[in-house]
Design a protein around this motif. Structure first.
Motif, PDB file in Angstrom:
ATOM      1  N   ILE A  76       6.982   0.383  14.798  1.00 23.12           N
ATOM      2  CA  ILE A  76       7.844  -0.599  13.874  1.00 23.12           C
ATOM      3  C   ILE A  76       9.512  -0.024  14.140  1.00 23.12           C
ATOM      4  N   ALA A  77      10.262  -1.064  14.769  1.00 18.85           N
ATOM      5  CA  ALA A  77      11.672  -0.575  14.887  1.00 18.85           C
ATOM      6  C   ALA A  77      12.195  -0.057  13.619  1.00 18.85           C
ATOM      7  N   PRO A  78      13.060   0.892  13.595  1.00 14.64           N
ATOM      8  CA  PRO A  78      13.892   1.681  12.718  1.00 14.64           C
ATOM      9  C   PRO A  78      14.561   0.646  11.595  1.00 14.64           C
ATOM     10  N   ALA A  79      15.264  -0.276  12.302  1.00 12.40           N
ATOM     11  CA  ALA A  79      15.758  -1.317  11.499  1.00 12.40           C
ATOM     12  C   ALA A  79      15.007  -2.278  10.813  1.00 12.40           C
ATOM     13  N   SER A  80      13.599  -2.286  10.972  1.00 10.36           N
ATOM     14  CA  SER A  80      12.851  -3.009  10.234  1.00 10.36           C
ATOM     15  C   SER A  80      12.261  -2.371   8.898  1.00 10.36           C
ATOM     16  N   ALA A  81      12.383  -0.759   9.351  1.00  8.39           N
ATOM     17  CA  ALA A  81      11.758  -0.034   8.205  1.00  8.39           C
ATOM     18  C   ALA A  81      11.895  -0.263   6.746  1.00  8.39           C
ATOM     19  N   ALA A  82      13.049  -0.168   6.357  1.00 11.06           N
ATOM     20  CA  ALA A  82      13.686  -0.212   5.163  1.00 11.06           C
ATOM     21  C   ALA A  82      12.861  -1.285   4.345  1.00 11.06           C
ATOM     22  N   ALA A  83      13.058  -2.634   4.740  1.00 12.41           N
ATOM     23  CA  ALA A  83      12.407  -3.677   4.010  1.00 12.41           C
ATOM     24  C   ALA A  83      10.830  -3.700   3.820  1.00 12.41           C
ATOM     25  N   PHE A  84      10.456  -3.004   4.846  1.00 11.50           N
ATOM     26  CA  PHE A  84       8.801  -2.848   4.528  1.00 11.50           C
ATOM     27  C   PHE A  84       8.516  -1.950   3.633  1.00 11.50           C
ATOM     28  N   ILE A  85       9.155  -0.636   3.407  1.00 10.87           N
ATOM     29  CA  ILE A  85       8.991   0.063   2.316  1.00 10.87           C
ATOM     30  C   ILE A  85       9.261  -0.513   1.110  1.00 10.87           C
ATOM     31  N   ALA A  86      10.451  -1.105   1.163  1.00 10.37           N
ATOM     32  CA  ALA A  86      10.633  -1.748  -0.318  1.00 10.37           C
ATOM     33  C   ALA A  86       9.664  -2.831  -0.751  1.00 10.37           C
ATOM     34  N   ALA A  87       9.116  -3.733   0.457  1.00  5.56           N
ATOM     35  CA  ALA A  87       8.098  -4.580   0.061  1.00  5.56           C
ATOM     36  C   ALA A  87       7.034  -3.837  -0.422  1.00  5.56           C
ATOM     37  N   GLU A  88       6.667  -2.558   0.142  1.00  8.72           N
ATOM     38  CA  GLU A  88       5.221  -1.838  -0.347  1.00  8.72           C
ATOM     39  C   GLU A  88       5.374  -1.147  -1.603  1.00  8.72           C
ATOM     40  N   LEU A  89       6.817  -0.821  -2.178  1.00  3.68           N
ATOM     41  CA  LEU A  89       6.816  -0.347  -3.408  1.00  3.68           C
ATOM     42  C   LEU A  89       6.836  -1.449  -4.466  1.00  3.68           C
ATOM     43  N   VAL A  90       7.411  -2.673  -4.036  1.00  2.00           N
ATOM     44  CA  VAL A  90       6.980  -3.691  -5.145  1.00  2.00           C
ATOM     45  C   VAL A  90       5.500  -4.194  -5.088  1.00  2.00           C
ATOM     46  N   GLY A  91       4.752  -4.089  -4.006  1.00  2.00           N
ATOM     47  CA  GLY A  91       3.278  -4.316  -4.004  1.00  2.00           C
ATOM     48  C   GLY A  91       2.812  -3.286  -4.750  1.00  2.00           C
ATOM     49  N   ALA A  92       3.074  -2.035  -4.690  1.00  3.71           N
ATOM     50  CA  ALA A  92       2.448  -1.238  -5.511  1.00  3.71           C
ATOM     51  C   ALA A  92       2.514  -1.380  -6.929  1.00  3.71           C
ATOM     52  N   GLY A  93       3.724  -1.701  -7.669  1.00  2.33           N
ATOM     53  CA  GLY A  93       4.060  -2.047  -8.688  1.00  2.33           C
ATOM     54  C   GLY A  93       2.893  -3.238  -9.290  1.00  2.33           C
ATOM     55  N   LEU A  94       3.030  -4.387  -8.577  1.00  4.99           N
ATOM     56  CA  LEU A  94       2.321  -5.433  -8.781  1.00  4.99           C
ATOM     57  C   LEU A  94       0.617  -5.158  -8.958  1.00  4.99           C
ATOM     58  N   GLY A  95       0.240  -4.214  -7.761  1.00  2.00           N
ATOM     59  CA  GLY A  95      -1.250  -4.090  -8.003  1.00  2.00           C
ATOM     60  C   GLY A  95      -1.546  -3.097  -9.230  1.00  2.00           C
ATOM     61  N   THR A  96      -0.728  -2.280  -9.517  1.00  2.00           N
ATOM     62  CA  THR A  96      -1.007  -1.625 -10.743  1.00  2.00           C
ATOM     63  C   THR A  96      -0.766  -2.403 -11.940  1.00  2.00           C
ATOM     64  N   ALA A  97      -0.246  -3.194 -12.031  1.00  3.67           N
ATOM     65  CA  ALA A  97       0.074  -4.020 -13.051  1.00  3.67           C
ATOM     66  C   ALA A  97      -1.336  -4.892 -13.192  1.00  3.67           C
ATOM     67  N   LEU A  98      -1.768  -5.364 -12.075  1.00  2.00           N
ATOM     68  CA  LEU A  98      -2.860  -6.159 -12.088  1.00  2.00           C
ATOM     69  C   LEU A  98      -3.951  -5.293 -12.554  1.00  2.00           C
ATOM     70  N   ALA A  99      -4.223  -4.194 -12.035  1.00  2.00           N
ATOM     71  CA  ALA A  99      -5.337  -3.199 -12.504  1.00  2.00           C
ATOM     72  C   ALA A  99      -5.258  -3.076 -13.986  1.00  2.00           C
ATOM     73  N   MET A 100      -4.107  -2.837 -14.597  1.00  5.04           N
ATOM     74  CA  MET A 100      -3.956  -2.700 -15.882  1.00  5.04           C
ATOM     75  C   MET A 100      -4.428  -3.583 -16.839  1.00  5.04           C
ATOM     76  N   LEU A 101      -4.029  -4.998 -16.373  1.00  8.56           N
ATOM     77  CA  LEU A 101      -4.412  -6.251 -17.010  1.00  8.56           C
ATOM     78  C   LEU A 101      -5.933  -6.512 -17.077  1.00  8.56           C
ATOM     79  N   LEU A 102      -6.407  -6.169 -16.010  1.00 10.00           N
ATOM     80  CA  LEU A 102      -7.800  -6.321 -15.858  1.00 10.00           C
ATOM     81  C   LEU A 102      -8.911  -5.328 -16.387  1.00 10.00           C
TER      82      LEU A 102
END
Length: 221
Positions: free
Chosen positions: A191-217
């Motif tokens: 992955i090109a370095p210029a693409s990395a920051a957005a990927f990491i940000a998306a992953e952190l958002v996803g981690a929060g959403l996955g955690t929230a879903l696990a807590m709700l269920l």
């Protein structure tokens, strides 16, 4: 650093390094042998990653918990499911070991395939589709980590990552340390370095959403 924490941090470094070596090395091998068939190359890359991840989790689980992923470490710590020796310092050491392991794994794969040990990827991965793919991939991973029945986590995590290679547009990095490591290989899995920051940000958002879903269920105790 106490012996137990030192062993755990080393396990996180080695585990993440070998995971990235498997991801990148199999990507290089697949690209060379597939004759330009990108589907076949992705299949080979997927199988190698799934098997390596399963083995690494099974062999290092008892030492460090086999996180190999800063998002997993942060979520488990926030949920009170991970309390290393040294408290916040222990958490930081895990994350540093994972990031350094990801880079070391990329360098090792490059060296094995006679590429420049230190190089940067030119493979641009950007746009709303891949970013959403990383949100979905990481949300699913954290959901599996938090919901997996005792003793089945390694198989479920490996199976999910293997599936997500194919149903997400990003091919499921789902790991900030993996993003950083893949920047250092100009190959099929890079992955090109210029693409990395957005990927990491998306992953952190996803981690929060996955955690929230696990807590709700989660069933009330």
């Amino acid at each position: 650093m106490k012996h137990r924490l030192r062993a755990a941090v080393l396990a996180e470094f080695v585990g993440t390094a070998m995971l990235l070596c498997a991801v990148i090395g199999s990507g290089i091998m697949a690209e060379r042998l597939s004759g330009g068939n990108s589907g076949l190359a992705l299949l080979a890359n997927t199988l190698a990653t799934v098997f390596a991840l399963l083995v690494l989790i099974e062999t290092l689980w008892s030492v460090s918990g086999a996180h190999f992923n800063p998002a997993v470490t942060l979520v488990l710590a926030a949920r009170g499911l991970f309390r290393p020796e040294g408290g916040r310092r222990g958490i930081l050491l895990y994350i540093v070991a994972q990031v350094l392991g990801g880079v070391a794994g990329a360098w090792l794969a490059n060296a094995m395939f006679d590429l420049s040990v230190i190089e940067f990827s030119s493979k641009v991965r950007s746009g709303w589709g891949p970013w959403l793919g990383e949100v979905v991939a990481t949300a699913g991973l954290l959901f599996v980590v938090l919901q997996a029945p005792a003793g089945r986590g390694s198989f479920l995590v490996a199976a999910y990552i293997g599936a997500a290679y194919w149903f997400t547009s990003s091919t499921s990095f789902a790991n900030p340390a993996a993003v950083i490591g893949r920047m250092f290989s100009d190959s099929f899995a890079g992955i090109a370095p210029a693409s990395a920051a957005a990927f990491i940000a998306a992953e952190l958002v996803g981690a929060g959403l996955g955690t929230a879903l696990a807590m709700l269920l989660r069933s009330p105790e």
